[in-house]
Design a protein around this motif. Structure first.
Motif, short mmCIF file in Angstrom:
data_model
loop_
_atom_site.label_atom_id
_atom_site.label_comp_id
_atom_site.label_asym_id
_atom_site.label_seq_id
_atom_site.Cartn_x
_atom_site.Cartn_y
_atom_site.Cartn_z
N THR A 177 15.55 -0.45 1.74
CA THR A 177 16.33 0.07 3.08
C THR A 177 15.16 -0.23 4.19
OG1 THR A 177 17.89 1.52 2.34
CG2 THR A 177 17.60 1.71 4.87
N LEU A 178 14.56 0.69 3.60
CA LEU A 178 13.01 0.63 5.14
C LEU A 178 12.36 -1.66 5.03
CD1 LEU A 178 11.63 2.04 7.35
CD2 LEU A 178 10.17 2.48 4.77
N ILE A 179 12.40 -1.68 3.74
CA ILE A 179 11.58 -2.89 4.06
C ILE A 179 12.54 -3.84 4.65
CG2 ILE A 179 10.95 -4.68 2.34
CD1 ILE A 179 10.18 -2.47 0.46
N PHE A 180 13.55 -3.78 4.77
CA PHE A 180 14.96 -4.90 5.47
C PHE A 180 13.96 -4.45 6.60
CE2 PHE A 180 15.64 -6.00 1.27
CZ PHE A 180 16.74 -7.47 1.53
N VAL A 181 13.99 -3.70 7.11
CA VAL A 181 13.98 -2.64 8.34
C VAL A 181 13.16 -3.13 8.83
CG1 VAL A 181 14.32 -0.88 10.32
CG2 VAL A 181 15.62 -1.21 8.37
N LEU A 229 1.02 -1.14 -0.10
CA LEU A 229 -0.49 -0.03 0.54
C LEU A 229 0.91 1.09 0.02
CD1 LEU A 229 -2.87 0.68 -0.12
CD2 LEU A 229 -2.62 0.94 2.71
N GLY A 230 2.05 1.12 0.43
CA GLY A 230 3.25 2.32 0.70
C GLY A 230 3.29 2.68 -0.14
N ILE A 231 3.87 1.50 -0.67
CA ILE A 231 4.62 1.99 -1.80
C ILE A 231 3.78 2.27 -4.23
CG2 ILE A 231 6.11 0.81 -4.17
CD1 ILE A 231 7.14 -1.30 -2.00
N ALA A 252 14.15 4.80 -8.01
CA ALA A 252 14.11 5.32 -6.34
C ALA A 252 13.93 4.73 -5.65
CB ALA A 252 12.37 6.55 -7.13
N LEU A 253 13.71 3.16 -5.77
CA LEU A 253 13.81 2.01 -4.35
C LEU A 253 14.49 2.12 -3.24
CD1 LEU A 253 11.37 -0.20 -6.64
CD2 LEU A 253 10.47 1.10 -4.58
N SER A 313 9.06 10.38 -0.69
CA SER A 313 10.20 11.81 -1.08
C SER A 313 11.20 11.18 -1.88
CB SER A 313 10.77 11.43 0.50
OG SER A 313 11.58 12.05 -0.18
N ALA A 314 11.77 9.59 -2.26
CA ALA A 314 12.64 9.12 -2.89
C ALA A 314 12.52 9.59 -4.59
CB ALA A 314 12.92 7.84 -2.25
#
Length: 355
Positions: free
Chosen positions: A283-287, A146-148, A277-278, A244-245
């Motif tokens: 990074t966020l997905i892995f965290v 949903l966020g992507i 841009a991903l 943002s990216a």
């Protein structure tokens, strides 16, 4: 003039400068450079895990409360009985000896024995882990997708009404405490408020007595509110990072060139802008994937979900030191491992990483 000099290409104004080619990341010189890069990241992860092991041992000994008194259940006991309990769990040993024993056993996979359950900590973690993965894993897949999707659309149409609505809602929900939102959903959709009847269970993972397909439907029914809470709180972070990216990429020359070649706007976004841009989103997905193992302590507690988060809250109230330390180590290890995997994946996605 020698034959070699005569056959050498003449340097012109467009010739590349002399000297070695620029370094373009760990992949530039083949597998050896990447192995060195990976070894450095793995070594950093090992050091971080050791630091977590040490921090967890001393940190939770600052929690007020006597686990020995908890084990007596509030019954009056003699000093000899209290001393026997302390001796049984090694609490009578000097602190340095407790620390060395804990580290030595942890390095072999033994995280100790729970005070309250009188069972190996690793067994309690293994028992609760599937429940946490079911809850947070389901929410992770949904809020990441949903966020992507929404972040991409908001960036590509930045400044539009849809972009402002998406960004405003994401910022609002991201700032809402998860436990407060969970309680609100329980009041409205589980207990019932005004014209809205109680549609979902107030807590737990299952009603009991169901088997087969009926059991799966029952578990899914219990999943709705906690998953909805996690999605509402977490999807905004993915949306904002993706947006943002992608906004940073939209002014790049290669996108202008792609449009000049006659490519459709949707194709330019999907094939060129979004993949480049991903990287921050990866990074966020892995965290967040590491956090999936840890679960969400407050959400699991509010909804009485029998996972690692609820187990951690229960262990803190004793305090059950071996169980708290073991869970803390597992939580931190999951995040460290996922961060390390993200670091190892970066050079494969972008050769500029690791220059």
């Amino acid at each position: 003039m020698t034959a070699e000099a005569a056959s050498a290409p003449t340097a012109g104004p467009d010739a590349p400068p002399p000297g070695p080619p620029p370094d373009r990341g760990p992949r530039a010189h083949g597998g050896t450079a990447y192995l060195r890069y990976a070894a450095g990241k793995a070594a950093g992860a090992v050091v971080s895990l050791l630091a977590v092991l040490v921090t967890g041992f001393f940190l939770f000994r600052l929690i007020p409360g006597d686990p020995v008194k908890f084990m007596t259940g509030g019954r009056p006991v003699s000093a000899q009985q209290l001393a026997a309990y302390r001796r049984e769990f090694g609490l009578d040993l000097p602190m340095w000896q407790q620390f060395t024993d804990y580290c030595g056993k942890a390095l072999t996979g033994d995280l100790g024995t729970s005070y309250q359950f009188r069972a190996p900590v690793i067994d309690k973690i293994t028992e609760a882990l599937p429940n946490t993965l079911l809850l947070t894993g389901t929410a992770f897949v949904l809020y990441s997708a949903l966020g992507i999707v929404l972040g991409t659309r908001s960036a590509w149409r930045h400044g539009s009404i849809g972009d402002r609505l998406n960004t405003g809602l994401a910022l609002t929900l991201y700032s809402v405490p998860s436990f407060w939102l969970g309680l609100l959903l329980i009041i409205v959709f589980a207990v019932g408020a005004g014209p809205v009847p109680g549609l979902f269970p107030t807590g737990g993972m299952e009603s009991g007595g169901e088997e087969g397909l009926a059991h799966a439907v029952d578990v899914a029914h219990h999943l709705v509110l906690p998953v909805l809470t996690l999605i509402a709180v977490q999807y905004g972070e993915t949306l904002l990072v993706t947006r943002s990216a992608l906004l940073d990429e939209m002014g790049s020359d290669y996108l202008t060139t792609a449009r000049a070649k006659g490519l459709r706007d949707d194709l330019v976004r999907r094939r060129h802008a979004v993949p480049n841009a991903l990287l921050p989103t990866v990074t966020l997905i892995f965290v967040n994937l590491g956090r999936t193992v840890a679960g969400v302590i407050l959400v699991e507690t509010v909804f009485s979900w029998p996972g690692l988060g609820g187990l951690f809250y229960q262990a803190l109230s004793v305090p059950d030191l071996p169980l708290v330390q073991g869970l803390f180590f597992v939580f931190a290890a999951a995040v460290i491992v996922m961060n390390t995997l993200a670091d190892l994946l970066y050079p494969l996605l972008d050769p500029r990483v690791g220059r």
